[in-house]
Enzyme design. Structure first.
Site, PDB file in Angstrom:
ATOM      1  N   CYS B  92      -9.173  -7.563  -9.249  1.00  8.50           N
ATOM      2  CA  CYS B  92      -9.937  -8.687  -9.043  1.00  8.50           C
ATOM      3  C   CYS B  92     -11.408  -8.767  -9.557  1.00  8.50           C
ATOM      4  CB  CYS B  92      -9.857  -9.337  -7.656  1.00  8.50           C
ATOM      5  SG  CYS B  92     -10.492 -10.789  -7.473  1.00  8.50           S
ATOM      6  N   HIS B 193      -4.455  -9.646  -6.985  1.00 10.16           N
ATOM      7  CA  HIS B 193      -4.309  -8.854  -5.819  1.00 10.16           C
ATOM      8  C   HIS B 193      -3.052  -8.160  -5.686  1.00 10.16           C
ATOM      9  CE1 HIS B 193      -8.532  -9.426  -4.538  1.00 10.16           C
ATOM     10  NE2 HIS B 193      -8.351 -10.801  -4.764  1.00 10.16           N
ATOM     11  N   GLU B 195      -2.478  -5.897  -4.081  1.00 11.40           N
ATOM     12  CA  GLU B 195      -2.195  -5.406  -2.598  1.00 11.40           C
ATOM     13  C   GLU B 195      -1.968  -6.470  -1.653  1.00 11.40           C
ATOM     14  OE1 GLU B 195      -4.873  -5.767  -4.287  1.00 11.40           O
ATOM     15  OE2 GLU B 195      -6.544  -6.715  -2.910  1.00 11.40           O
TER      16      GLU B 195
END
Lengths: 253, 212
Positions: B92, B193, B195
């Site tokens: 990001c 993202h 994650e």
């Protein structure tokens, strides 16, 4: 491609998940971790957890539970309930929850919203506004925690929240909560048109058509629902469910 | 060797996650744990070990992040290690920090991948930030190996414009086509993202862990 997020809102109460009707009559619908595992398999767009007891009981978030939740969630995640200090906000972020949801605290401590936005950026701070029709058909901001609500219209309040740094707004109709007969599309449209930040429709969804309506007519950026994703069939049997990715990829186009 | 095979045979079990107060450290740690990789939060530049891959997370404003990286000595150390061959993944804002500069601020970036981040200029029906799930296209190599689909969660208002097409690892459509993943030698960037992106993000992180 514009993506519309479809977000299950899960209510935490006494360590379990419940679902309400008009913010009352909580019915137990299961264990949060079990629900998360199912939503992981369904590749849910995003999840929101709201602790509906915390503010009422004047206590902070249950961080042990939040850590368990965050360690199982591999999708965007928001949490609201009992947040009153910047330290709590920071601790929530550090568990792996990237959106904090502020509700009744912003009535008399709007600075927390500003501080949280300064800390992590607006995109990480969501304000949820609960509203309800009062006497004489007037719509007012509602407080589940029985706090004094601001003396302004829902639209004025929403605008103020945006100006103070909210990155997103969850607009939740108390009157529609749990009824599964559709969103308050007029209100969603009235707010979405006046704001530049994303508005998440909440309260009343019972089926895919309602989600579509909130996006097409209400101009919502995302749609949230509780009952629809935890109940199944006319007798409301508890069943955690979510539309298939295949289905979701077609409904808003 | 294919990355999947390398991941299974990997010797590195530790990923270093830069902890400079800007980013979803918790969720990166949670997902690395899920894929069976240990992670270590690195609080000081001198703790960085050149032999383990590095993730640079980032959420917030460009200058704020650069200031913290500069003042803590992370900038110089990251530049040294990345130039020396240690795999580095910026996520990001962490990806935007890999560039030369950003319209969001006035400080210089880490200058590991030539290019600059620009504010989105979009039609009114595309809200800013770009928030939600989107696809990464034109991404058949490197980080994106073995993905059933390249579907990821995005939240950002600025996007990276590399100096040369050679640095583009993936692109995404949001009103315009923008660069959503970059690469220069052992340095990688993901605008989205991983994650927070279910099994797609898990696979991408596995690939990154196997790169060295």
């Amino acid at each position: 491609m514009i993506s519309y997020r479809v977000i299950p809102v899960l209510l935490l109460s006494e360590g379990g998940l419940v679902k309400t009707e008009k913010f009352k009559k909580p019915v137990y619908v299961g264990d949060p971790i079990n629900a998360i595992r199912i939503f992981n398999d369904k590749e849910v767009d995003e999840l929101v957890f709201l602790d509906i007891d915390a503010s009422k009981e004047n206590r902070g978030p249950d961080f042990t539970l939040l850590e368990q939740i965050a360690s199982e969630c591999f999708m965007p995640l928001g949490y609201g309930g009992g947040i009153t200090t910047l330290d709590q906000v920071k601790r929530i972020y550090s568990t792996g929850i990237e959106k904090v949801i502020l509700n009744s605290v912003v009535f008399d401590k709007p600075k927390l919203l500003e501080d949280a936005a300064a800390e992590a950026g607006s995109q990480s701070v969501v304000v949820s506004i609960d509203y309800k029709k009062a006497l004489f058909g007037k719509t007012k901001v509602y407080s589940h925690a029985k706090r004094k609500t601001p003396n302004m219209s829902v639209l004025e309040f929403a605008k103020e929240m945006e100006a103070r740094g909210a990155g997103e707004l969850i607009l939740n109709s108390v009157d529609q909560d749990g009824l599964m007969n559709g969103y308050d599309v007029d209100m969603i449209a009235a707010i979405s048109e006046e704001l530049t930040i994303p508005v998440v429709a909440c309260g009343g969804a019972g089926g895919i058509d309602h989600l579509i309506e909130a996006v097409k007519k209400g101009k919502a950026s995302a749609v949230a629902a509780g009952s629809m994703f935890v109940f199944h069939g006319p007798h409301k049997a508890v069943l955690i469910n979510y539309p298939s990715q295949e289905k979701l990829s077609t409904i808003f186009s | 060797m294919e990355l999947a095979a390398k991941f299974n045979a990997r010797k590195i079990l530790m990923i270093q996650v830069i902890n400079y107060g800007m980013g979803n450290i918790g969720s990166i740690k949670n997902m690395l744990k899920k894929i069976g990789v240990d992670s270590q939060l690195i609080n000081k530049a001198e703790e960085l070990d050149p032999s383990n891959s590095i993730i640079l997370p980032g959420v917030g404003a460009f200058d704020n992040a650069m200031r913290r990286l500069n003042e803590s000595g992370f900038s110089a150390r990251l530049q040294e290690l990345a130039t020396g061959g240690t795999p580095l993944l910026g996520i990001c804002l962490g990806m935007q920090l890999l560039g030369d500069a950003s319209e969001e601020g006035s400080l210089e970036g880490l200058k590991l991948i030539p290019g600059k981040s620009r504010k989105f200029v979009l039609e009114a029906d595309h809200k800013i930030p770009h928030m939600g799930w989107n696809k990464v296209i034109n991404s058949n190599s490197g980080l994106f190996q073995d993905l059933e689909e390249s579907k990821f969660y995005f939240v950002h208002s600025y996007h990276f414009v590399p100096e040369k097409g050679d640095y583009i690892l993936g692109e995404t459509n949001y009103g315009i086509k923008f660069v959503s993943s970059i690469n220069n030698a052992n340095v990688y960037g993901a605008q989205f993202h991983p994650e927070k992106s279910h099994k797609y993000g898990m696979q991408l992180l596995k690939n990154f862990c196997a790169i060295k």
